[in-house]
Design an enzyme around this catalytic site. Sequence first.
Site, PDB file in Angstrom:
ATOM      1  CG  HIS A 119       0.075  12.500  32.215  1.00  0.00           C
ATOM      2  ND1 HIS A 119       0.366  11.252  31.711  1.00  0.00           N
ATOM      3  CD2 HIS A 119      -0.031  13.314  31.139  1.00  0.00           C
ATOM      4  CE1 HIS A 119       0.434  11.296  30.402  1.00  0.00           C
ATOM      5  NE2 HIS A 119       0.206  12.552  30.023  1.00  0.00           N
ATOM      6  N   GLY A 120       1.740  10.670  35.110  1.00  0.00           N
ATOM      7  CA  GLY A 120       2.348   9.351  35.001  1.00  0.00           C
ATOM      8  C   GLY A 120       1.983   8.684  33.686  1.00  0.00           C
ATOM      9  CD  GLN A 121       3.725   3.469  30.850  1.00  0.00           C
ATOM     10  OE1 GLN A 121       3.193   2.649  31.590  1.00  0.00           O
ATOM     11  NE2 GLN A 121       4.811   3.188  30.136  1.00  0.00           N
TER      12      GLN A 121
ATOM     13  CB  THR B 202      -2.763  10.169  24.301  1.00  0.00           C
ATOM     14  OG1 THR B 202      -2.017   8.962  24.392  1.00  0.00           O
ATOM     15  CG2 THR B 202      -3.947  10.078  25.253  1.00  0.00           C
TER      16      THR B 202
ATOM     17  CD  GLU C 211       0.218  16.387  25.185  1.00  0.00           C
ATOM     18  OE1 GLU C 211       0.544  17.576  24.984  1.00  0.00           O
ATOM     19  OE2 GLU C 211       1.006  15.522  25.580  1.00  0.00           O
ATOM     20  NE  ARG C 212       1.230  18.913  19.240  1.00  0.00           N
ATOM     21  CZ  ARG C 212       2.159  18.791  18.295  1.00  0.00           C
ATOM     22  NH1 ARG C 212       3.383  18.359  18.614  1.00  0.00           N
ATOM     23  NH2 ARG C 212       1.910  19.110  17.060  1.00  0.00           N
TER      24      ARG C 212
ATOM     25  CE  LYS D  94       3.235   8.688  20.731  1.00  0.00           C
ATOM     26  NZ  LYS D  94       3.930   9.056  21.977  1.00  0.00           N
TER      27      LYS D  94
ATOM     28  NE  ARG E 245       9.821  15.705  21.015  1.00  0.00           N
ATOM     29  CZ  ARG E 245       8.698  15.376  21.609  1.00  0.00           C
ATOM     30  NH1 ARG E 245       7.591  16.018  21.310  1.00  0.00           N
ATOM     31  NH2 ARG E 245       8.645  14.405  22.509  1.00  0.00           N
TER      32      ARG E 245
ATOM     33  N   GLY F 162       2.913  16.668  28.503  1.00  0.00           N
ATOM     34  CA  GLY F 162       4.204  16.938  27.896  1.00  0.00           C
ATOM     35  C   GLY F 162       4.247  18.243  27.134  1.00  0.00           C
TER      36      GLY F 162
END
Length: 226
Positions: free
Chosen positions: A9-11, A21, A109-110, A120, A137, A180
Amino acid sequence: MTLLILLRHGQSVWNQKNLFTGWVDIPLSQQGIQEAIAAGESIKHLPIDCIFTSTLVRSLITALLAMTNHSSQKVPYIVHEERPDMSRIHSQKEMEQMIPLFQSSALNERMYGELQGKNKQEVAAQFGEEQVKLWRRSYRIAPPQGESLFDTGQRTLPYFQERIFPLLQQGKNIFISAHGNSLRSLIMDLEKLSEEQVLSLELPTGQPIVYEWTGQKFTKHAPSLG
């Protein structure tokens, strides 16, 4: 030639603010809107028969914006699978001008658990950069009350195999607008990446990735294929 198009998706507004998020349903930022439209321009000549998104609005809006200038001029319509009668189209003529869009939380998303909504950089200052890097990661380490990439794949991959892959085998061209980490888990499977290799896989917002299904394997192409 059967295509699988993947698009993060876009920002989102929280991407812009550097916040975790996850499953929080945050809309696109102004930049994200432009990214989605630009992504659509790069794939507008590629054939698309079905669209899949997560249940999160940033994924859905990205897909809809990306399709606004598609060369087919077909209109996406959301299939409400829990009530199929709600989205049934009774005109064959109109059906030919539509593209079905399916939503599933399997593509979400996760889930970042207790990190959701937190900055963050502030989380890194609190827990240390190495710990946050492991949460973000590593393949199997999850943040508190959240999911790891492995956990995300446990829902994303079965959905892909059961719902999406059979359509590809039928020659249907598929467009997935997701996130992502749900896409990272899918790409890991498509490209047969190891747990170590997937750690360095980065997916920018709003940049399509195109694969061709040859009948035996997935081959990666540049979006300019169309």
